[in-house]
Design a protein around this motif. Structure first.
Motif, short mmCIF file in Angstrom:
data_model
loop_
_atom_site.label_atom_id
_atom_site.label_comp_id
_atom_site.label_asym_id
_atom_site.label_seq_id
_atom_site.Cartn_x
_atom_site.Cartn_y
_atom_site.Cartn_z
N PRO A 70 0.81 -1.23 0.00
CA PRO A 70 0.00 0.00 0.00
C PRO A 70 0.84 1.27 0.00
O PRO A 70 0.42 2.29 -0.57
CB PRO A 70 -0.81 -0.13 1.30
CG PRO A 70 -0.85 -1.59 1.58
CD PRO A 70 0.47 -2.12 1.12
N VAL A 73 1.88 1.81 -3.56
CA VAL A 73 0.70 2.24 -4.32
C VAL A 73 0.45 3.73 -4.10
O VAL A 73 0.15 4.48 -5.05
CB VAL A 73 -0.53 1.41 -3.90
CG1 VAL A 73 -1.82 2.03 -4.44
CG2 VAL A 73 -0.40 -0.02 -4.40
N LYS A 74 0.58 4.17 -2.86
CA LYS A 74 0.36 5.58 -2.52
C LYS A 74 1.37 6.48 -3.23
O LYS A 74 1.01 7.49 -3.85
CB LYS A 74 0.48 5.75 -1.00
CG LYS A 74 0.47 7.21 -0.53
CD LYS A 74 0.78 7.29 0.96
CE LYS A 74 0.94 8.75 1.40
NZ LYS A 74 1.33 8.83 2.85
N PHE A 78 -1.31 5.53 -8.07
CA PHE A 78 -2.12 4.71 -8.96
C PHE A 78 -3.59 5.06 -8.82
O PHE A 78 -4.07 5.37 -7.72
CB PHE A 78 -1.95 3.22 -8.61
CG PHE A 78 -0.65 2.62 -9.03
CD1 PHE A 78 -0.08 2.93 -10.26
CD2 PHE A 78 0.02 1.73 -8.20
CE1 PHE A 78 1.12 2.36 -10.66
CE2 PHE A 78 1.22 1.15 -8.59
CZ PHE A 78 1.77 1.48 -9.83
N GLU A 80 -7.56 3.45 -9.33
CA GLU A 80 -8.10 2.18 -8.84
C GLU A 80 -7.75 1.01 -9.74
O GLU A 80 -7.37 -0.07 -9.26
CB GLU A 80 -9.63 2.29 -8.72
CG GLU A 80 -10.29 1.06 -8.10
CD GLU A 80 -11.78 1.23 -7.92
OE1 GLU A 80 -12.48 0.21 -7.69
OE2 GLU A 80 -12.27 2.38 -8.01
N GLU A 83 -3.96 0.24 -9.44
CA GLU A 83 -3.67 -0.42 -8.17
C GLU A 83 -4.03 -1.90 -8.22
O GLU A 83 -3.27 -2.75 -7.76
CB GLU A 83 -4.45 0.25 -7.03
CG GLU A 83 -4.21 -0.42 -5.68
CD GLU A 83 -5.00 0.22 -4.56
OE1 GLU A 83 -5.01 -0.37 -3.45
OE2 GLU A 83 -5.60 1.29 -4.76
N ARG A 87 -1.26 -4.90 -7.80
CA ARG A 87 -1.36 -5.92 -6.75
C ARG A 87 -1.36 -7.33 -7.37
O ARG A 87 -0.75 -8.25 -6.82
CB ARG A 87 -2.62 -5.69 -5.92
CG ARG A 87 -2.53 -4.47 -5.00
CD ARG A 87 -3.80 -4.27 -4.19
NE ARG A 87 -3.73 -3.14 -3.30
CZ ARG A 87 -3.21 -3.16 -2.08
NH1 ARG A 87 -2.72 -4.30 -1.59
NH2 ARG A 87 -3.19 -2.09 -1.32
#
Length: 292
Positions: A70, A73-74, A78, A80, A83, A87
């Motif tokens: 996470p 990702v932050k 990204f 939705e 992301e 993942r």
């Protein structure tokens, strides 16, 4: 430096299946865009303390985890969809078996552009059935007119084991879509030799592993399907040193090269064979005991 530029502005996430490769290229692109970009700056934006974590992940020294993913990702900003794909890419990279990778890849596929989806699906399909490669080679041995039902039936019946006319027709269409066959003079289909999967392609490794399993199953069946004069299946178990193993691997590699040279210079082909070499460990490595 006000902030990290969104990834989509200068690198395409969907070109990647291995998140380590993506992160390696992302860093180069970000550094090229802003000379002040650094591992330390990324760590600050991501909210973790170790400035060496990023490079350690790229070098496969450590893995992204449920805790650190996470944060990446932050920092990578990204949306939705990105992301979700990232993942999945992390899970795909960490998956240990071909089956697990295949299941995750099936989830990744809808995120890819339509033309890439079709290409990757076709590449996977090419190695999913043993007879696609057999038909590709058989077209140099058997005359098959494009869309000639009688010829397609003859092709299907020539394979061992035989396949259905429908399977042969679908296989020919797949080979056309992959540009592996072309229509030559007299409307005959002939094989072209083009790389179906790029070297080092992680998806390719996964797919080819499945293909190799299929072919080894056929090798087992050949023991009862063919007379010993028509096939060679040899087995030897042995103990070897690291140096001996390396010498054997070199011999196998050289032997494969010799076989390819025979095939390249061969004329008057009238049959398609498959060639397997298996050399694999039956134990884990053990400490060497000195003999006094």
């Amino acid at each position: 430096m006000k902030g990290i530029t969104p990834v989509k502005n200068y690198i395409n996430l969907y070109d990647y299946f291995n998140y380590r490769d993506f992160l390696a290229d992302y860093y180069v692109a970000a550094k090229d865009r802003d000379k002040n970009f650094s591992y330390r700056y990324f760590a600050m934006k991501a909210g973790y303390n170790s400035s060496g974590l990023y490079s350690s992940i790229v070098q496969s020294k450590v893995c992204l985890t449920d805790k650190t993913t996470p944060k990446f990702v932050k920092a990578l900003q990204f949306d939705e969809k990105e992301e979700k794909y990232f993942r999945l890419m992390v899970n795909f990279t960490h998956a240990l078996t071909s089956k697990a990778k295949q299941e995750i890849f099936d989830e990744m596929l809808p995120f890819l552009p339509k033309n890439v989806q079709k290409l990757k699906s076709n590449q996977r399909e090419y190695y999913s059935k043993w007879y696609h490669t057999a038909i590709h080679q058989a077209l140099d041995v058997i005359d098959v007119e494009d869309k000639n039902p009688e010829n397609i039936s003859e092709l299907a019946q020539s394979l061992t084991p035989q396949i259905t006319n429908k399977e042969a027709k679908i296989s020919l269409q797949l080979l056309k879509e992959l540009d592996l066959i072309e229509v030559k003079e007299n409307n005959l289909l002939k094989s072209r030799f083009v790389s179906v999967l790029g070297a080092g392609d992680e998806l390719g490794v996964m797919t080819i592993h499945q293909y190799q399993c299929h072919m080894m199953d056929l090798a087992k069946e050949s023991l009862s399907r063919f007379a010993k004069e028509e096939r060679q299946v040899r087995c030897t178990s042995m103990s070897v040193s690291p140096e001996g193993k390396e010498r054997i691997l070199n011999k196998i590699s050289n032997f494969q090269g010799d076989i390819r040279e025979i095939v390249r210079s061969d004329h008057g082909e009238n049959q398609v064979y498959h060639f397997n070499i298996q050399f694999f460990p039956l134990t884990s490595e053990m400490d060497v005991k000195e003999i006094s």
